[in-house]
Design a protein around this motif. Sequence first.
Motif, PDB file in Angstrom:
ATOM      1  N   ASP A   1       0.955  -1.306   0.129  1.00 27.75           N
ATOM      2  CA  ASP A   1       0.001   0.074   0.162  1.00 27.75           C
ATOM      3  C   ASP A   1       0.774   1.339  -0.011  1.00 27.75           C
ATOM      4  O   ASP A   1       0.525   2.186  -0.715  1.00 27.75           O
ATOM      5  N   MET A   2       2.100   1.372   0.746  1.00 25.30           N
ATOM      6  CA  MET A   2       2.800   2.164   0.838  1.00 25.30           C
ATOM      7  C   MET A   2       3.526   2.757  -0.402  1.00 25.30           C
ATOM      8  O   MET A   2       3.954   3.602  -0.865  1.00 25.30           O
ATOM      9  N   ARG A   3       4.250   1.427  -1.024  1.00 21.41           N
ATOM     10  CA  ARG A   3       4.648   1.564  -2.207  1.00 21.41           C
ATOM     11  C   ARG A   3       3.711   1.910  -3.304  1.00 21.41           C
ATOM     12  O   ARG A   3       4.173   3.052  -3.975  1.00 21.41           O
ATOM     13  N   GLU A   4       2.499   1.708  -3.232  1.00 25.95           N
ATOM     14  CA  GLU A   4       1.719   2.189  -4.485  1.00 25.95           C
ATOM     15  C   GLU A   4       1.578   3.445  -4.136  1.00 25.95           C
ATOM     16  O   GLU A   4       1.457   4.532  -5.193  1.00 25.95           O
ATOM     17  N   SER A   5       1.275   3.996  -2.835  1.00 23.66           N
ATOM     18  CA  SER A   5       0.946   5.543  -2.683  1.00 23.66           C
ATOM     19  C   SER A   5       2.288   6.385  -3.240  1.00 23.66           C
ATOM     20  O   SER A   5       2.208   7.411  -3.519  1.00 23.66           O
ATOM     21  N   ALA A   6       3.488   5.660  -2.802  1.00 20.90           N
ATOM     22  CA  ALA A   6       4.747   6.370  -2.870  1.00 20.90           C
ATOM     23  C   ALA A   6       4.856   6.655  -4.408  1.00 20.90           C
ATOM     24  O   ALA A   6       5.189   7.757  -4.961  1.00 20.90           O
ATOM     25  N   MET A   7       4.536   5.775  -5.321  1.00 23.19           N
ATOM     26  CA  MET A   7       4.559   5.562  -6.630  1.00 23.19           C
ATOM     27  C   MET A   7       3.608   6.938  -7.303  1.00 23.19           C
ATOM     28  O   MET A   7       3.967   7.488  -8.267  1.00 23.19           O
ATOM     29  N   ASP A   8       2.613   6.778  -6.597  1.00 32.26           N
ATOM     30  CA  ASP A   8       1.328   7.670  -7.153  1.00 32.26           C
ATOM     31  C   ASP A   8       1.879   9.309  -7.028  1.00 32.26           C
ATOM     32  O   ASP A   8       1.813  10.203  -7.798  1.00 32.26           O
ATOM     33  N   ILE A   9       2.423   9.313  -5.644  1.00 36.00           N
ATOM     34  CA  ILE A   9       2.796  10.683  -5.171  1.00 36.00           C
ATOM     35  C   ILE A   9       4.043  11.175  -6.208  1.00 36.00           C
ATOM     36  O   ILE A   9       4.046  12.346  -6.878  1.00 36.00           O
ATOM     37  N   ILE A  10       4.947  10.126  -6.446  1.00 37.09           N
ATOM     38  CA  ILE A  10       6.106  10.467  -7.243  1.00 37.09           C
ATOM     39  C   ILE A  10       5.639  10.880  -8.769  1.00 37.09           C
ATOM     40  O   ILE A  10       6.017  11.760  -9.666  1.00 37.09           O
ATOM     41  N   GLN A  11       4.689  10.107  -9.353  1.00 36.80           N
ATOM     42  CA  GLN A  11       4.062  10.597 -10.692  1.00 36.80           C
ATOM     43  C   GLN A  11       3.322  11.872 -10.504  1.00 36.80           C
ATOM     44  O   GLN A  11       3.566  12.618 -11.774  1.00 36.80           O
ATOM     45  N   SER A  12       2.824  12.239  -9.563  1.00 38.75           N
ATOM     46  CA  SER A  12       1.996  13.500  -9.295  1.00 38.75           C
ATOM     47  C   SER A  12       3.079  14.611  -9.256  1.00 38.75           C
ATOM     48  O   SER A  12       2.648  15.836  -9.495  1.00 38.75           O
ATOM     49  N   CYS A  13       3.967  14.345  -8.947  1.00 38.49           N
ATOM     50  CA  CYS A  13       5.118  15.329  -8.662  1.00 38.49           C
ATOM     51  C   CYS A  13       5.653  15.971  -9.972  1.00 38.49           C
ATOM     52  O   CYS A  13       6.356  16.823 -10.094  1.00 38.49           O
TER      53      CYS A  13
END
Length: 258
Positions: free
Chosen positions: A205-217
């Motif tokens: 879950d944290m990995r998925e959220s981290a990748m979402d954040i990175i893409q959004s940045c």
Amino acid sequence: MHHSPFTTSRTGAGGGTAVETQTIGMELALSQLLSRFDDTEKSIIGVHGLGGMGKTTLLKTPNNELKENTRDYHVVIMIEVANSETLNVVDMQKIIANRLGLPWNESETERERSTFLRRALRRKKFVVLLDDVWKKFQLADVGIPTPSSDNGCKLIVASRSNQVCVEMGDKEPMEMPCLNENESLRLFRSNLMAEVSAAIDHDSDMRESAMDIIQSCGGLPLALNVVGCALACSMDAVEWKQAARAMRAILVEDQSLE
């Protein structure tokens, strides 16, 4: 053999390199800047890119390195211009005078000071780094002689605008590259506590959220640092999902404004 006046890897505490620690993911930009700086025929170097791309961090690297290595240049001066409205000539002149160790006379006019400073700088082999330049201005008005291959001096100009870099004297300025996904992840994780960073590897879950954040940045170092610092101590997967949703909303809003 040609000696480069500054390096991109200097050993620091903790086994890494001091510059590398400060400029995670900026190796390509540093390499491009170094290549242009080493070109003896290129005296004015423009760097342009969006706000938050890391232009200031990029300029601080040669600024810090060259100040330590005085063999190649007599003086290195970094100035935050920030002339979105008006050019603060007096503040810029104070920085130059201070770096040259010159007395400051309040009774002098800007023109008198510019003449005095130009005369002093002409006796030096200098590097001037101008950060956050919004509009073209005349170097002579501040007191900076025009760098050339004849005098061996250098000017580095950072701006959000390619056109401003061109108008300041670099006909082919370099564009700050966005960080790729791996570089973005490295920078994001560098802001996290060790146990939080490790959780990305074993918590899906944290990995998925981290990748979402990175893409959004969108590869912007400033955004990655801000979000990384905000989540530095958080092991709460729900909080990470909320951060990811917030970043996606910001991305959608930004795209709708384009």
